[in-house]
Design an enzyme around this catalytic site. Sequence first.
Site, PDB file in Angstrom:
ATOM      1  N   THR A 172       0.891  -1.162   0.000  1.00  0.00           N
ATOM      2  CA  THR A 172       0.000   0.000   0.000  1.00  0.00           C
ATOM      3  C   THR A 172       0.923   1.203   0.000  1.00  0.00           C
ATOM      4  OG1 THR A 172      -1.746  -1.079   1.293  1.00  0.00           O
ATOM      5  CG2 THR A 172      -1.616   1.284   1.529  1.00  0.00           C
ATOM      6  N   ARG A 200     -13.655  -7.724  -1.407  1.00  0.00           N
ATOM      7  CA  ARG A 200     -13.026  -7.495  -0.099  1.00  0.00           C
ATOM      8  C   ARG A 200     -12.531  -6.034  -0.022  1.00  0.00           C
ATOM      9  NH1 ARG A 200      -7.624  -5.787   1.660  1.00  0.00           N
ATOM     10  NH2 ARG A 200      -7.386  -6.484   3.794  1.00  0.00           N
ATOM     11  N   VAL A 201     -12.870  -5.384   1.053  1.00  0.00           N
ATOM     12  CA  VAL A 201     -12.406  -4.018   1.287  1.00  0.00           C
ATOM     13  C   VAL A 201     -11.515  -4.041   2.522  1.00  0.00           C
ATOM     14  CG1 VAL A 201     -13.123  -1.681   1.925  1.00  0.00           C
ATOM     15  CG2 VAL A 201     -14.431  -2.966   0.220  1.00  0.00           C
ATOM     16  N   ASP A 203      -8.518  -1.781   5.065  1.00  0.00           N
ATOM     17  CA  ASP A 203      -8.556  -0.605   5.935  1.00  0.00           C
ATOM     18  C   ASP A 203      -8.312   0.702   5.193  1.00  0.00           C
ATOM     19  OD1 ASP A 203      -5.939  -1.582   5.403  1.00  0.00           O
ATOM     20  OD2 ASP A 203      -5.137  -0.334   7.015  1.00  0.00           O
ATOM     21  N   GLY A 224      -0.156  -2.879   5.766  1.00  0.00           N
ATOM     22  CA  GLY A 224      -0.114  -4.196   6.374  1.00  0.00           C
ATOM     23  C   GLY A 224      -1.488  -4.817   6.470  1.00  0.00           C
ATOM     24  N   HIS A 225      -1.638  -5.690   7.433  1.00  0.00           N
ATOM     25  CA  HIS A 225      -2.843  -6.514   7.556  1.00  0.00           C
ATOM     26  C   HIS A 225      -4.042  -5.639   7.925  1.00  0.00           C
ATOM     27  CE1 HIS A 225      -5.026 -10.199   8.083  1.00  0.00           C
ATOM     28  NE2 HIS A 225      -5.365  -9.868   9.316  1.00  0.00           N
ATOM     29  N   GLY A 226      -4.803  -5.221   6.896  1.00  0.00           N
ATOM     30  CA  GLY A 226      -5.853  -4.225   7.089  1.00  0.00           C
ATOM     31  C   GLY A 226      -6.923  -4.630   8.072  1.00  0.00           C
TER      32      GLY A 226
END
Length: 322
Positions: A172, A200-201, A203, A224-226
Amino acid sequence: MKVIASHNGLAAVERAWELLQSGTPPLAAVVAGITLVEDDPEEHSVGYGGIPNEAGIVELDAAVMDGRTLRGAGVAALRNVRHPARVAMRLMEQTNRVLLVGEGALAFARANGFAEENLLTDKARRIWLHWKRIRSELDDWRTPAADSVDPDVAAWFEKHFGGPAGHAKVGTVHVAACDDAGNIACSTSTSGHAFKLPGRVGDSPILGAGLFADNGAGSCGSLGHGEANLLNCSSFAVVEMLRAGRTPAEAGLEMLRRIADRTPRDQCDAAGRPRFNLWLYILTPDGREAGVTMWGPKEFLVADSAGIRRQACQPLFENRPS
Ligand code: ASP
């Protein structure tokens, strides 16, 4: 006056810094910078050239927030338009709505004259096709012989899946800026996790999760891991910690600690370290900054009167999860 960005935002920082110095407001400077990253076909986690979803379609998420007006907006699961951050900025400027998704976001972009195109580059398509061929023995696809794999594709898989746990699938760009009057703004843009479920959405387009800005306290944005940021409203929480008097690094590390403590055990190693990674980038209106990471070495970018440079992110855990 300062600009900060995630490690992959060098072109964005250079552009935003130049514009900020010539009097462009922080949000416009940040979005102009992010546009360059969205244009880069070799940046496979953002904009044109992003890795597609499970179905082979690139879906983009982005948002902007202006700390002076406390206004912001996001677009999610946007197809065929390479500049989602600019679409989000238009949404903020032209409407009182804060989030558009899918077809509605595309219709809004179309109405604003954004060009439509196929965002899937040939290289991103070949990466996706390889993933389809290797992921299961239970489907129709035969796993290719190792020596027949295209070197570009092999290099991408080695970088994202061959390295330490948790590096897979992520990427990102986040950029934040403040001017000398203490106005602060930020933007986050992404193609989301590689091979994600269609629709899929993450953060990145959600204010309070993937970014937040408030002239009264500061800004925060994330990579990173949203899902961890969605579950913990991380960017908003960090800005509230700044308001309560924490330094940027204290706020960022406290947030990562809170997330680690709340992560389900099946996503952690035996020592309680999340296997996913998460980075937070924090800026205050008076120009103090920090980058923090759940674990592992990583740098972020800073531009101010001392020049443009890379600084180390401070890790919560020194060692990567096992
Ligand atoms: N945070 C982004 C998302 O969850 C992806 C990333 O930064 O790796 O969509």
